[in-house]
Write an enzyme that holds these catalytic residues in place. Structure first.
Site, PDB file in Angstrom:
ATOM      1  N   TYR A  24       0.857  -1.203   0.000  1.00  0.00           N
ATOM      2  CA  TYR A  24       0.000   0.000   0.000  1.00  0.00           C
ATOM      3  C   TYR A  24       0.879   1.234   0.000  1.00  0.00           C
ATOM      4  O   TYR A  24       0.591   2.220  -0.663  1.00  0.00           O
ATOM      5  CB  TYR A  24      -0.893   0.000   1.244  1.00  0.00           C
ATOM      6  CG  TYR A  24      -1.862  -1.152   1.253  1.00  0.00           C
ATOM      7  CD1 TYR A  24      -3.039  -1.083   0.505  1.00  0.00           C
ATOM      8  CD2 TYR A  24      -1.597  -2.307   1.964  1.00  0.00           C
ATOM      9  CE1 TYR A  24      -3.928  -2.142   0.503  1.00  0.00           C
ATOM     10  CE2 TYR A  24      -2.483  -3.364   1.971  1.00  0.00           C
ATOM     11  CZ  TYR A  24      -3.648  -3.280   1.235  1.00  0.00           C
ATOM     12  OH  TYR A  24      -4.521  -4.326   1.230  1.00  0.00           O
ATOM     13  N   CYS A  54      -6.696  -5.851  -6.999  1.00  0.00           N
ATOM     14  CA  CYS A  54      -6.354  -5.362  -5.661  1.00  0.00           C
ATOM     15  C   CYS A  54      -5.742  -6.473  -4.814  1.00  0.00           C
ATOM     16  O   CYS A  54      -5.098  -6.206  -3.822  1.00  0.00           O
ATOM     17  CB  CYS A  54      -7.596  -4.771  -5.000  1.00  0.00           C
ATOM     18  SG  CYS A  54      -9.095  -5.639  -5.398  1.00  0.00           S
ATOM     19  N   HIS A  55      -5.924  -7.713  -5.218  1.00  0.00           N
ATOM     20  CA  HIS A  55      -5.351  -8.810  -4.431  1.00  0.00           C
ATOM     21  C   HIS A  55      -3.826  -8.803  -4.549  1.00  0.00           C
ATOM     22  O   HIS A  55      -3.128  -9.482  -3.831  1.00  0.00           O
ATOM     23  CB  HIS A  55      -5.934 -10.136  -4.923  1.00  0.00           C
ATOM     24  CG  HIS A  55      -5.660 -10.408  -6.339  1.00  0.00           C
ATOM     25  ND1 HIS A  55      -6.542 -10.089  -7.355  1.00  0.00           N
ATOM     26  CD2 HIS A  55      -4.560 -10.942  -6.910  1.00  0.00           C
ATOM     27  CE1 HIS A  55      -5.982 -10.453  -8.496  1.00  0.00           C
ATOM     28  NE2 HIS A  55      -4.790 -10.963  -8.263  1.00  0.00           N
ATOM     29  N   GLU A  81      -0.284 -17.200  -8.354  1.00  0.00           N
ATOM     30  CA  GLU A  81       0.470 -16.281  -9.210  1.00  0.00           C
ATOM     31  C   GLU A  81       1.972 -16.435  -8.985  1.00  0.00           C
ATOM     32  O   GLU A  81       2.780 -15.997  -9.784  1.00  0.00           O
ATOM     33  CB  GLU A  81       0.049 -14.864  -8.878  1.00  0.00           C
ATOM     34  CG  GLU A  81      -1.454 -14.666  -9.100  1.00  0.00           C
ATOM     35  CD  GLU A  81      -1.718 -14.070 -10.457  1.00  0.00           C
ATOM     36  OE1 GLU A  81      -1.123 -13.060 -10.768  1.00  0.00           O
ATOM     37  OE2 GLU A  81      -2.524 -14.630 -11.191  1.00  0.00           O
TER      38      GLU A  81
END
Length: 85
Positions: A24, A54-55, A81
């Site tokens: 963030y 957003c993950h 991922e």
DNA sequence: CGTATGACGTGCA
DNA sequence: GTGCACGCCATAC
């Protein structure tokens, strides 16, 4: 009229490649406010667009943070991922 | 404008 | 390493 901070965050998060994760704090920095980490999370939480991965945004500690659809799902996606937490 | 909220970050015990 | 408190910023009311 400049895009609002929220729009900048969306644009940046959308640019995140697969397997890559940003904190963030990093997103806030790229958005123009290095200390707006809180605002970033707040905006993402209120605006959960499916086009926004957003993950792929996690905390600077390496922890997941939160996810509107369930932090568990977020962990699964990141694991798939290749992004290890 | 002032207050309240929040998926955060850093520091200190 | 863990837990708690303070700070910082953007958005909503």
């Amino acid at each position: 009229m400049r895009k609002s901070f929220s729009e900048r965050v969306f644009t940046i998060v959308k640019k995140i490649s697969r397997g890559r994760v940003l904190a963030y704090k990093d997103v806030a920095r790229l958005a123009g406010s290095p200390s707006a980490s809180r605002a970033v999370g707040n905006i993402l939480n209120k605006n959960r667009e499916p086009r926004i991965p957003c993950h792929r945004v996690v905390r600077s500690d390496g922890t997941l943070g939160g996810y509107n659809r369930g932090a568990k799902k977020k962990l699964e996606i990141l694991r798939k991922e290749g992004a290890k937490i």
